[in-house]
Design a protein around this motif. Structure first.
Motif, PDB file in Angstrom:
ATOM      1  N   SER A 149      33.043  25.259  -7.418  1.00 35.55           N
ATOM      2  CA  SER A 149      34.053  26.096  -7.290  1.00 35.55           C
ATOM      3  C   SER A 149      33.756  27.376  -7.971  1.00 35.55           C
ATOM      4  N   ASP A 150      34.616  28.472  -7.788  1.00 32.80           N
ATOM      5  CA  ASP A 150      34.368  29.878  -8.445  1.00 32.80           C
ATOM      6  C   ASP A 150      35.090  29.951  -9.823  1.00 32.80           C
ATOM      7  N   TYR A 151      35.742  29.022 -10.173  1.00 27.73           N
ATOM      8  CA  TYR A 151      36.272  28.998 -11.564  1.00 27.73           C
ATOM      9  C   TYR A 151      35.449  28.161 -12.447  1.00 27.73           C
ATOM     10  N   THR A 167      38.386  18.379 -13.556  1.00 31.42           N
ATOM     11  CA  THR A 167      38.450  19.799 -14.154  1.00 31.42           C
ATOM     12  C   THR A 167      37.096  20.245 -14.186  1.00 31.42           C
ATOM     13  N   TYR A 188      28.564  29.916 -14.192  1.00 36.41           N
ATOM     14  CA  TYR A 188      29.008  29.750 -15.589  1.00 36.41           C
ATOM     15  C   TYR A 188      27.771  28.837 -16.188  1.00 36.41           C
ATOM     16  N   LYS A 201      38.634  24.933 -16.448  1.00 36.42           N
ATOM     17  CA  LYS A 201      39.601  25.810 -16.343  1.00 36.42           C
ATOM     18  C   LYS A 201      40.421  25.973 -14.910  1.00 36.42           C
ATOM     19  N   GLY A 202      40.188  24.747 -14.238  1.00 36.54           N
ATOM     20  CA  GLY A 202      40.953  24.654 -13.096  1.00 36.54           C
ATOM     21  C   GLY A 202      40.902  23.202 -12.788  1.00 36.54           C
ATOM     22  N   SER A 209      34.875  21.659 -11.935  1.00 36.24           N
ATOM     23  CA  SER A 209      34.496  22.772 -10.976  1.00 36.24           C
ATOM     24  C   SER A 209      33.710  22.307  -9.796  1.00 36.24           C
TER      25      SER A 209
END
Length: 377
Positions: A159-161, A131, A117, A165-166, A133
């Motif tokens: 991370s993948d998110y 948060t 991203y 968003k996580g 990532s």
């Protein structure tokens, strides 16, 4: 008048006797917990109505030398250390040296972007609330791991998110936050925290092992199930070179801002009381009420995490507690408080059965509830 004095005296004696009985009951319960869960040493502090009403040390700080643990002995408290960094960041934000919404890349001095991203800005607040990532898969004791100009596997630190968003708890986040504190304040992390938090509150401790009395360090013991005994963890390594090759704003993980604070349970309780009173301890204000409340406000519903403080609804039945835990090298620590009811509890063990109950080390959970039931409730 004499009758009133006599009645008052009787009531005070009865109250003191009742309080003593409750302390005895709590200590007996804690001794049983220690026996049941193989606890080496345990240091506790209880705050009620903004005052420390009880401190005690149980067990040993050195098994080999048979040295008992003392109340003023110092522990490396692990992840509770993160709150000292977050408090420092709030001070810098109040001084208008940064904003929680700033692009973290600009603050830390190298590009911090999730390669999946690349257009999504990772903010300081994302890093502080886990948060971002970012993950710990490549380690967290060297910023080269995530610096694209230095680390060959920096992409794996994400991370993948998408950022924001996580939630994923990450020690690297706070070692980078420590670097930001150095870059924006012009002070080394250990010096900054001492000058702006510990000294104003009158607390003994710090990130720099060399600056502390080694005689006060409590040994930490890991439960080695393979050999059926405790092994001593090397946690208080002295730096005799005086950090001569230290690079401000980059070598910061050497102090482990994410977990390297050393402090006693009673002094940690004073620091906790500052947060319980929204940034103020007695007459000393460390951060504003607004900043303190922001630290305690959960950003992630996944883990109820704020800015180095989280909310626990299952620690003490019916109480929404604020605080943090720590675990490393056999140590387990907890600092939790109730800002409205003005009570809080600190528990630190230097070695125990590593089992967990409902997401928390069982020794910490049982001890906190015993202290609450007997000394606060």
């Amino acid at each position: 008048m004499q009758i009133r004095y006599f009645i008052t005296t009787i009531l005070l004696v009865c109250f003191a006797a009742s309080a003593y009985a409750q302390v005895e009951k709590a200590e007996a319960e804690i001794q049983n917990i220690m026996k049941e869960l193989n606890v080496v040493g345990l240091s506790v502090a209880v705050v009620k109505n903004n005052e420390i009403i009880y401190t005690h040390a149980f067990g040993q700080k050195d098994i080999e030398k048979n040295i008992p643990l003392q109340e003023n002995d110092v522990f490396r408290i692990a992840s509770i250390s993160k709150s000292f960094c977050a408090t420092s960041i709030m001070q810098l934000a109040e001084a208008r040296k940064l904003s929680l919404d700033d692009d973290f890349s600009d603050l830390v001095g190298f590009k911090v972007r999730n390669p999946k991203y690349p257009e999504t800005v990772i903010t300081l607040k994302m890093v502080m609330s886990h948060t971002s990532s970012i993950n710990d898969s490549q380690g967290y004791f060297n910023l080269d791991a995530i610096n694209p100009a230095k680390g060959g596997s920096w992409e794996k630190c994400y991370s993948d998110y998408a950022p924001g968003k996580g939630y994923r708890y990450c020690n690297l986040n706070y070692n980078m936050v420590g670097a930001v504190i150095e870059r924006l304040s012009g002070e080394r992390i250990d010096t900054y925290v001492k000058r702006h938090i510990l000294d104003p509150l009158g607390l003994y401790g710090g990130y720099n092992t060399d600056s502390l009395d080694s005689a006060r360090f409590s040994n930490l013991y890991e439960d080695d199930r393979a050999v059926g005994k405790y092994t001593t963890a090397l946690t208080y390594v002295l730096r005799k070179d005086g950090f001569k090759d230290y690079q401000m704003g980059y070598s910061t993980p050497q102090f482990s801002p994410t977990g390297g604070m050393k402090i006693s349970a009673p002094d940690l309780a004073k620091y906790m009381t500052m947060h319980m009173n929204y940034g103020k301890y007695k007459k000393t204000r460390i951060i504003s009420k607004r900043s303190s409340k922001l630290m305690q406000t959960k950003v992630s519903d996944d883990e109820a995490y704020g800015l180095a403080l989280w909310t626990s609804d299952n620690l003490i039945p019916g109480k929404a507690m604020k605080g943090h835990t720590g675990s490393a090298y056999g140590l387990y620590s907890a600092m939790f408080f109730h800002p409205r009811e003005k009570f809080g509890i600190v528990v630190i063990t230097n070695g125990c059965d590593p089992g967990y109950t409902n997401g928390m080390n069982t020794v910490l959970r049982k001890t906190i509830n015993s202290l609450y039931t007997n000394l606060i409730k």
